[in-house]
Motif scaffolding. Structure first.
Motif, PDB file in Angstrom:
ATOM      1  N   VAL B  57     135.087  76.774  66.025  1.00  0.00           N
ATOM      2  CA  VAL B  57     134.106  77.568  66.306  1.00  0.00           C
ATOM      3  C   VAL B  57     132.808  77.601  65.552  1.00  0.00           C
ATOM      4  O   VAL B  57     131.526  77.131  65.873  1.00  0.00           O
ATOM      5  CB  VAL B  57     134.078  78.913  66.514  1.00  0.00           C
ATOM      6  CG1 VAL B  57     132.878  80.051  66.703  1.00  0.00           C
ATOM      7  CG2 VAL B  57     135.307  79.228  67.822  1.00  0.00           C
ATOM      8  N   ASN B  60     131.088  74.028  66.048  1.00  0.00           N
ATOM      9  CA  ASN B  60     130.341  74.000  67.353  1.00  0.00           C
ATOM     10  C   ASN B  60     129.447  75.208  67.411  1.00  0.00           C
ATOM     11  O   ASN B  60     129.085  75.830  68.610  1.00  0.00           O
ATOM     12  CB  ASN B  60     131.256  74.017  68.461  1.00  0.00           C
ATOM     13  CG  ASN B  60     131.928  72.525  68.465  1.00  0.00           C
ATOM     14  OD1 ASN B  60     131.386  71.479  68.522  1.00  0.00           O
ATOM     15  ND2 ASN B  60     133.153  72.608  67.963  1.00  0.00           N
ATOM     16  N   SER B  63     126.365  75.280  69.850  1.00  0.00           N
ATOM     17  CA  SER B  63     126.501  74.840  71.392  1.00  0.00           C
ATOM     18  C   SER B  63     127.366  76.384  71.895  1.00  0.00           C
ATOM     19  O   SER B  63     127.720  76.215  73.110  1.00  0.00           O
ATOM     20  CB  SER B  63     127.410  73.948  71.617  1.00  0.00           C
ATOM     21  OG  SER B  63     128.722  73.747  70.890  1.00  0.00           O
ATOM     22  N   LEU B  64     127.471  77.385  70.865  1.00  0.00           N
ATOM     23  CA  LEU B  64     128.158  78.522  71.674  1.00  0.00           C
ATOM     24  C   LEU B  64     127.476  79.250  72.489  1.00  0.00           C
ATOM     25  O   LEU B  64     128.043  79.626  73.354  1.00  0.00           O
ATOM     26  CB  LEU B  64     128.432  79.597  70.430  1.00  0.00           C
ATOM     27  CG  LEU B  64     129.406  79.032  69.305  1.00  0.00           C
ATOM     28  CD1 LEU B  64     129.558  80.232  68.160  1.00  0.00           C
ATOM     29  CD2 LEU B  64     131.065  78.996  70.106  1.00  0.00           C
ATOM     30  N   VAL B  67     128.524  78.306  76.003  1.00  0.00           N
ATOM     31  CA  VAL B  67     129.987  78.736  76.663  1.00  0.00           C
ATOM     32  C   VAL B  67     130.013  79.838  77.401  1.00  0.00           C
ATOM     33  O   VAL B  67     129.281  80.965  77.214  1.00  0.00           O
ATOM     34  CB  VAL B  67     130.935  79.061  75.454  1.00  0.00           C
ATOM     35  CG1 VAL B  67     132.153  79.453  76.136  1.00  0.00           C
ATOM     36  CG2 VAL B  67     131.130  77.842  74.423  1.00  0.00           C
ATOM     37  N   ARG B  68     130.373  79.792  78.814  1.00  0.00           N
ATOM     38  CA  ARG B  68     130.476  80.750  79.881  1.00  0.00           C
ATOM     39  C   ARG B  68     131.357  81.881  79.413  1.00  0.00           C
ATOM     40  O   ARG B  68     130.899  83.106  79.083  1.00  0.00           O
ATOM     41  CB  ARG B  68     130.541  80.257  81.281  1.00  0.00           C
ATOM     42  CG  ARG B  68     129.348  79.433  81.672  1.00  0.00           C
ATOM     43  CD  ARG B  68     129.509  79.021  83.040  1.00  0.00           C
ATOM     44  NE  ARG B  68     130.880  78.277  83.180  1.00  0.00           N
ATOM     45  CZ  ARG B  68     130.986  77.899  84.372  1.00  0.00           C
ATOM     46  NH1 ARG B  68     130.266  78.093  85.417  1.00  0.00           N
ATOM     47  NH2 ARG B  68     132.139  76.870  84.404  1.00  0.00           N
ATOM     48  N   ASP B  69     132.767  81.419  79.360  1.00  0.00           N
ATOM     49  CA  ASP B  69     133.533  82.597  79.024  1.00  0.00           C
ATOM     50  C   ASP B  69     134.393  82.341  77.638  1.00  0.00           C
ATOM     51  O   ASP B  69     135.287  81.483  77.622  1.00  0.00           O
ATOM     52  CB  ASP B  69     134.597  82.352  80.211  1.00  0.00           C
ATOM     53  CG  ASP B  69     135.527  83.576  80.300  1.00  0.00           C
ATOM     54  OD1 ASP B  69     135.343  84.285  79.199  1.00  0.00           O
ATOM     55  OD2 ASP B  69     136.024  83.993  80.997  1.00  0.00           O
ATOM     56  N   MET B  70     133.809  83.095  76.413  1.00  0.00           N
ATOM     57  CA  MET B  70     134.097  82.955  75.313  1.00  0.00           C
ATOM     58  C   MET B  70     135.683  83.083  75.110  1.00  0.00           C
ATOM     59  O   MET B  70     136.408  82.499  74.528  1.00  0.00           O
ATOM     60  CB  MET B  70     133.227  83.607  74.294  1.00  0.00           C
ATOM     61  CG  MET B  70     133.815  83.648  72.792  1.00  0.00           C
ATOM     62  SD  MET B  70     133.298  81.936  72.440  1.00  0.00           S
ATOM     63  CE  MET B  70     131.654  81.913  72.600  1.00  0.00           C
ATOM     64  N   TRP B  73     137.660  80.246  76.539  1.00  0.00           N
ATOM     65  CA  TRP B  73     137.481  79.237  75.727  1.00  0.00           C
ATOM     66  C   TRP B  73     138.231  79.264  74.319  1.00  0.00           C
ATOM     67  O   TRP B  73     138.847  78.009  74.053  1.00  0.00           O
ATOM     68  CB  TRP B  73     135.902  78.929  75.318  1.00  0.00           C
ATOM     69  CG  TRP B  73     135.437  77.684  74.685  1.00  0.00           C
ATOM     70  CD1 TRP B  73     135.527  76.397  75.167  1.00  0.00           C
ATOM     71  CD2 TRP B  73     135.170  77.831  73.248  1.00  0.00           C
ATOM     72  NE1 TRP B  73     135.119  75.441  74.331  1.00  0.00           N
ATOM     73  CE2 TRP B  73     134.673  76.107  73.033  1.00  0.00           C
ATOM     74  CE3 TRP B  73     134.796  78.607  72.389  1.00  0.00           C
ATOM     75  CZ2 TRP B  73     134.099  75.689  71.884  1.00  0.00           C
ATOM     76  CZ3 TRP B  73     134.126  78.136  71.196  1.00  0.00           C
ATOM     77  CH2 TRP B  73     134.049  76.823  70.828  1.00  0.00           C
TER      78      TRP B  73
END
Lengths: 225, 182
Positions: B57, B60, B63-64, B67-70, B73
């Motif tokens: 995490v 990245n 780019s967080l 992310v639609r559904d953390m 993910w």
């Protein structure tokens, strides 16, 4: 049996759901945050230039460009050598009649090897100088003649007298030195003999082994001079 | 999700990315630990997996927002990391230790041994299930993921997840009954 197996499965799944870290959830979170913070600080601190991956990428690109530029710089020399080896202009072919008949049988060259239009005079000149600029290979060593072998042997093993036989300059001096040596020998060893002979003269008889004098008649077998 | 978590920590002095990370650790570390532990059955290995997830995490973090559904993910990262790590350990050893922790301490010795054998047989049959069925069954055992989330984690459709789950439960029960849980 079915009830027991259901209970066992439920018990295992409950244990999986209730799994907790060794030292508790808060301890794990604190440890995670500490390690992540240390990692973030390490990434934030400026590192040495040669430790960054972008440095090596740029270094590789620069080295590749340098190699390409070097190859482009050396490329014209190679083209000239290729042209010199295979002349293409009519002038060069007229000056090289041995290459003219091979023009039809020569394989068609690709566009990469074909010289530019402006380089035709250079190609003709290069073709004329092709034989001059051709690489020279030394001939293999020839075997020695008889005289050379004799000279080599004399130069290695002979003394002054033998050397005088081959060279004209020291030949008179060598002959004089021999004459002087004979005279000294005669004076030293035959002086007493000459004195004794003066007191007791002996009749002049020729020994049977003496060589014939010049006044003697030649032998019948010898041919006249 | 990230913005909500950032607003939940108004007094923090750190930057926004660190606020998000702290909130993510606080919210999801326990769940990720259980996901990893369901595969590895080892606390140390599971904690390492959780740390790997948050390092990912951190790498990245820019780019967080995309992310639609953390939650899914993160679970998917932990799931894959645990599966990778499982190849380097021996699950049989882990199951022996884990089965030992399921037995009560005030139990007679013969009964404790019998209980431990039954727990080990359950874990052994669980490992003998087909891979797809086993994965779905372990995810459902946590009782924290719906069918849609399990489908997103495993990369399958919801109907496939439901079918796999049904077959896994049936097969596991049959094998345990046939073995007599001995």
């Amino acid at each position: 049996v079915n009830q027991n197996s259901e209970q066992d499965i439920a018990r295992v799944f409950a244990a999986l759901r209730a799994a907790a870290p060794r030292h508790g959830r808060e301890a794990m979170e604190q440890r995670l945050l500490a390690s992540l913070k240390a990692r973030a600080e390490y990434e934030a601190t400026p590192t040495a230039l040669w430790r960054r991956p972008i440095f090596w990428t740029a270094f590789t690109l620069a080295a590749s460009c340098l190699l390409v530029l070097t190859a482009m710089h050396l490329a014209p020399h190679n083209t000239t050598q290729t042209i010199a080896a295979v002349p293409s202009s009519p002038t060069a072919l007229s000056s090289r009649p041995d290459l003219a008949p091979n023009l039809s049988s020569r394989p068609k060259r690709s566009a990469v090897e074909r010289p530019a239009v402006g380089t035709a005079p250079i190609a003709a000149e290069a073709a004329l100088l092709a034989d001059t600029n051709a690489p020279s290979h030394p001939a293999p060593p020839m075997p020695l003649t008889a005289d050379e072998r004799l000279l080599l042997r004399a130069a290695r093993h002979t003394e002054q007298t033998s050397l005088a036989q081959l060279e004209p300059m020291p030949r008179p001096s060598a002959r004089d030195s021999e004459d002087r040596a004979i005279e000294q020998f005669v004076k030293r060893n035959l002086a007493s003999l000459a004195l004794a002979e003066s007191f007791n003269p002996t009749p002049a008889t020729s020994a049977p082994n003496d060589p014939p004098t010049s006044n003697d008649t030649p032998a019948p077998n010898e041919p006249p001079n | 999700v990230i913005e909500e978590l950032s607003l939940a920590l108004p007094l923090s002095r750190v930057t926004s990315s660190e606020i998000d990370l702290a909130a993510l650790v606080e919210t999801y570390s326990a769940l990720l630990f259980r996901v990893a532990h369901s595969i590895l059955r080892n606390q140390t290995e599971a904690e390492d997996v959780v740390q790997d997830v948050f390092v990912r995490v951190l790498e990245n973090r820019r780019s967080l927002p995309a992310v639609r559904d953390m939650r899914v993910w993160l679970i998917r990262i932990a799931w894959n990391r645990a599966l990778d790590r499982r190849r380097s350990i021996r699950p049989e050893q882990m199951d022996d230790i884990f089965a030992g922790t399921l037995i009560g301490s005030n139990m007679p010795a013969d009964q404790a041994i019998d209980e431990q054998q039954r727990m080990k047989s359950v874990l052994r049959e669980l490992e003998r299930l087909p891979k797809k069925e086993r994965e779905v069954l372990l995810l459902s055992a946590l009782e924290e993921l719906g069918t849609a989330e399990m489908a997103a984690v495993t990369g399958r459709s919801e109907s496939a997840v439901r079918a796999l789950l049904f077959r896994a439960r049936t097969r596991l029960r049959e094998r345990l009954d046939k073995g007599g849980t001995a």
